[in-house]
Motif scaffolding. Structure first.
Motif, mmCIF file in Angstrom:
data_model
loop_
_atom_site.group_PDB
_atom_site.id
_atom_site.type_symbol
_atom_site.label_atom_id
_atom_site.label_comp_id
_atom_site.label_asym_id
_atom_site.label_seq_id
_atom_site.Cartn_x
_atom_site.Cartn_y
_atom_site.Cartn_z
ATOM 1 N N MET A 20 0.844 -1.178 0.000
ATOM 2 C CA MET A 20 0.000 0.000 0.000
ATOM 3 C C MET A 20 0.887 1.238 0.000
ATOM 4 N N SER A 21 0.565 2.176 -0.854
ATOM 5 C CA SER A 21 1.247 3.462 -0.888
ATOM 6 C C SER A 21 0.262 4.514 -0.406
ATOM 7 N N ALA A 22 0.573 5.137 0.699
ATOM 8 C CA ALA A 22 -0.368 6.065 1.331
ATOM 9 C C ALA A 22 0.095 7.507 1.201
ATOM 10 N N ALA A 23 -0.893 8.396 1.114
ATOM 11 C CA ALA A 23 -0.650 9.832 1.134
ATOM 12 C C ALA A 23 -1.236 10.371 2.423
ATOM 13 N N LEU A 24 -0.471 11.195 3.121
ATOM 14 C CA LEU A 24 -0.943 11.865 4.320
ATOM 15 C C LEU A 24 -1.169 13.322 3.928
ATOM 16 N N TYR A 25 -2.423 13.760 4.017
ATOM 17 C CA TYR A 25 -2.793 15.092 3.536
ATOM 18 C C TYR A 25 -3.184 15.988 4.700
ATOM 19 N N ILE A 26 -2.569 17.171 4.760
ATOM 20 C CA ILE A 26 -2.915 18.163 5.770
ATOM 21 C C ILE A 26 -3.260 19.474 5.081
ATOM 22 N N ARG A 27 -4.205 20.222 5.705
ATOM 23 C CA ARG A 27 -4.634 21.493 5.109
ATOM 24 C C ARG A 27 -5.174 22.411 6.191
ATOM 25 N N VAL A 28 -4.825 23.677 6.070
ATOM 26 C CA VAL A 28 -5.477 24.735 6.841
ATOM 27 C C VAL A 28 -5.920 25.800 5.853
ATOM 28 N N SER A 29 -7.036 26.453 6.164
ATOM 29 C CA SER A 29 -7.551 27.456 5.231
ATOM 30 C C SER A 29 -7.288 28.882 5.690
ATOM 31 N N SER A 30 -6.871 29.054 6.936
ATOM 32 C CA SER A 30 -6.599 30.399 7.433
ATOM 33 C C SER A 30 -5.685 30.309 8.644
ATOM 34 N N PRO A 31 -5.080 31.427 9.025
ATOM 35 C CA PRO A 31 -4.232 31.408 10.223
ATOM 36 C C PRO A 31 -4.998 30.987 11.479
ATOM 37 N N ASP A 64 0.655 21.778 12.703
ATOM 38 C CA ASP A 64 1.397 20.924 13.633
ATOM 39 C C ASP A 64 0.518 19.849 14.264
ATOM 40 N N SER A 65 -0.702 20.217 14.652
ATOM 41 C CA SER A 65 -1.575 19.233 15.285
ATOM 42 C C SER A 65 -2.010 18.166 14.287
ATOM 43 N N GLN A 66 -2.241 18.562 13.040
ATOM 44 C CA GLN A 66 -2.591 17.576 12.016
ATOM 45 C C GLN A 66 -1.412 16.644 11.751
ATOM 46 N N CYS A 67 -0.210 17.212 11.682
ATOM 47 C CA CYS A 67 0.992 16.387 11.463
ATOM 48 C C CYS A 67 1.150 15.370 12.583
ATOM 49 N N ALA A 68 0.944 15.808 13.805
ATOM 50 C CA ALA A 68 1.097 14.901 14.947
ATOM 51 C C ALA A 68 0.100 13.745 14.877
ATOM 52 N N GLU A 69 -1.157 14.061 14.552
ATOM 53 C CA GLU A 69 -2.178 13.009 14.423
ATOM 54 C C GLU A 69 -1.796 11.996 13.351
ATOM 55 N N PHE A 100 1.402 15.631 1.738
ATOM 56 C CA PHE A 100 0.871 16.723 0.932
ATOM 57 C C PHE A 100 0.314 17.772 1.887
ATOM 58 N N GLU A 101 0.636 19.042 1.647
ATOM 59 C CA GLU A 101 0.190 20.123 2.525
ATOM 60 C C GLU A 101 -0.338 21.301 1.710
#
Length: 97
Positions: A1-12, A18-23, A39-40
């Motif tokens: 399995m090749s997985a992508a870990l995707y994180i996104r914020v829409s505003s400050p 950081d919290s998404q990365c930790a999860e 992917f960020e």
């Protein structure tokens, strides 16, 4: 399995990267995956023209990624028609499930 870990914020004021990365890092360690891609984005989820999201979609269409992991589904897509708009041969998992 090749997985992508995707994180996104829409505003400050949005959920911190950081919290998404930790999860996702915690999830990744439990799964013991060898092949992952990060992917960020820093754009609204209603905008499907996000650079990292476009790269993620292209990688899934090419078969390079078969699983996308997000902390919460709204990090990937938002809006009533978003899931209809995005067609891709992948499995989406939430690390909070």
């Amino acid at each position: 399995m090749s997985a992508a870990l995707y994180i996104r914020v829409s505003s400050p004021k949005g959920r911190r990267i950081d919290s998404q990365c930790a999860e996702l890092e915690t999830w990744h360690k439990r799964q013991r995956l060898k092949t992952i891609h990060w992917f960020e984005d820093r754009y609204s989820a209603t905008n499907l023209q996000r650079p990292a999201f476009q790269e993620l979609q292209n990688a899934t269409f090419k078969g390079e990624i078969d699983t996308v992991v997000v902390g919460k589904l709204d990090r990937l897509l938002s809006g009533p028609h978003a899931s209809i708009t995005v067609h891709s041969p992948l499995t989406v998992k939430s690390c909070t499930q």
